[in-house]
Design an enzyme around this catalytic site. Structure first.
Site, short mmCIF file in Angstrom:
data_model
loop_
_atom_site.label_atom_id
_atom_site.label_comp_id
_atom_site.label_asym_id
_atom_site.label_seq_id
_atom_site.Cartn_x
_atom_site.Cartn_y
_atom_site.Cartn_z
N THR A 1 36.09 32.01 46.99
CA THR A 1 35.77 33.04 46.01
C THR A 1 34.61 33.84 46.58
OG1 THR A 1 36.30 31.49 44.23
CG2 THR A 1 35.02 33.41 43.59
N ARG B 1 49.16 30.30 39.15
CA ARG B 1 47.95 29.58 38.71
C ARG B 1 46.80 30.57 38.46
NH1 ARG B 1 43.27 28.56 41.72
NH2 ARG B 1 41.95 26.94 40.84
N SER C 1 42.81 30.97 38.21
CA SER C 1 41.56 30.29 38.54
C SER C 1 40.50 30.62 37.49
CB SER C 1 41.08 30.76 39.91
OG SER C 1 40.56 32.06 39.80
N GLY D 1 34.11 27.48 43.45
CA GLY D 1 34.47 26.05 43.50
C GLY D 1 35.87 25.86 42.93
#
Ligand code: GLY
Length: 281
Positions: free
Chosen positions: A156, A184, A186, A206
């Site tokens: 990221t 998906r 995040s 993370g």
């Protein structure tokens, strides 16, 4: 009014993923982007500086956002980004957008609308209607990783800025973890990954699922709003994360100019400028 502009940027937690030869290149790039973005912040607002900095990070294929984004397990790149204007307390974002160069610019554009978060095909349609041209963010390195079935867990970029008026802004952009279930979502395009108000701003990095489970960015900002120092607010969230064996890191700034970065484990690559100079870790 803030006495001095402040800036902190990150290039992801655990971005190395075993590639230790990349360590120096990552730090150099962060240092250079922090330098350019701080110079820009000296003559702009926090909002403008955050967009400027994220664009530079999205353009650098070393980082997993924009060009150089990782590939989901159906072979497609889907990117997510969020932008939050702390003064207006206005969040906008795109979730799993495709075929654009700068997801953060589409997130920024959504600030002009009543409905500020778009996902999937409709975010792409919105980008096209708003004039963002088609772009392929795939790099050879990501293609090779995908072919060799190398998946990651993190990746990221983020920027948090405080301007001369004391306004805070936060932006976060990601290409996901690589090899994930298509679609998906995040943490990055949520208030767990990216949050700012008149008191503080936070960008997380993370494992998205860990970050969402603890509402990390919004919780740190709320703790500061409720009177905790930034250092205590971050320590508490990091300790809670460690108790859960979570994997995440944060970069944060308050309206009084405090800057903190911390992590539960692993390295978070970050760089900050507190007005007296740049430090890169
Ligand atoms: N924090 C990025 C991700 O989980 O995709």
């Amino acid at each position: 009014m803030a006495q001095q502009q402040k800036l902190i940027i990150h290039g992801g937690a655990g971005s190395l993923e075993g590639n230790i030869e990349r360590e120096e290149a990552i730090r150099q790039s962060l240092q250079s982007i922090c330098e350019k973005t701080y110079a820009f912040l000296l003559r702009s607002s926090a909002n403008e500086a955050v967009i400027y900095g994220i664009k530079l990070l999205e353009d650098d294929p070393l980082f997993n956002a924009g060009t150089g984004s990782k590939i989901q397990n159906d072979g497609q790149i889907r990117m997510s980004a969020a932008f939050m204007d702390g003064q207006k307390k206005s969040f906008s974002g795109v979730i799993n957008i495709q075929h654009v160069q700068h997801p953060i610019l589409v997130a920024e554009k959504l600030q002009e609308y009543e409905h500020t978060v778009l996902s999937g095909d409709m975010s792409i349609q919105f980008a096209r209607e708003s004039g963002f041209p088609e772009y392929d963010p795939l790099t050879q390195e990501r293609f090779n990783e995908f072919q060799s079935k190398k998946t990651g867990t993190t990746g990221t970029v983020g920027v948090v800025a405080l301007d001369l008026n004391g306004y805070i802004s936060a932006g976060t952009s990601t290409g996901g973890v690589g090899g994930e279930i298509p679609g998906r979502v995040s943490d990055s395009p949520t208030v767990a990954g990216n949050y700012a108000n008149e008191f503080a701003g936070v960008s997380s990095t993370g494992i998205g699922e860990h970050i969402v489970n603890s509402a990390v960015a919004a919780k740190i900002v709320t703790r500061v709003e409720d009177g905790m120092t930034l250092e205590c607010a971050v320590d508490k969230s990091i300790k809670e994360g460690q108790e859960n064996d979570d994997h995440f890191g944060v970069i944060c700034i308050t309206s009084t100019g405090d800057i903190v970065s911390s992590k539960t484990k692993d390295t978070v690559f970050y760089s900050f400028h507190d007005g007296s100079g740049i430090k890169t870790f």
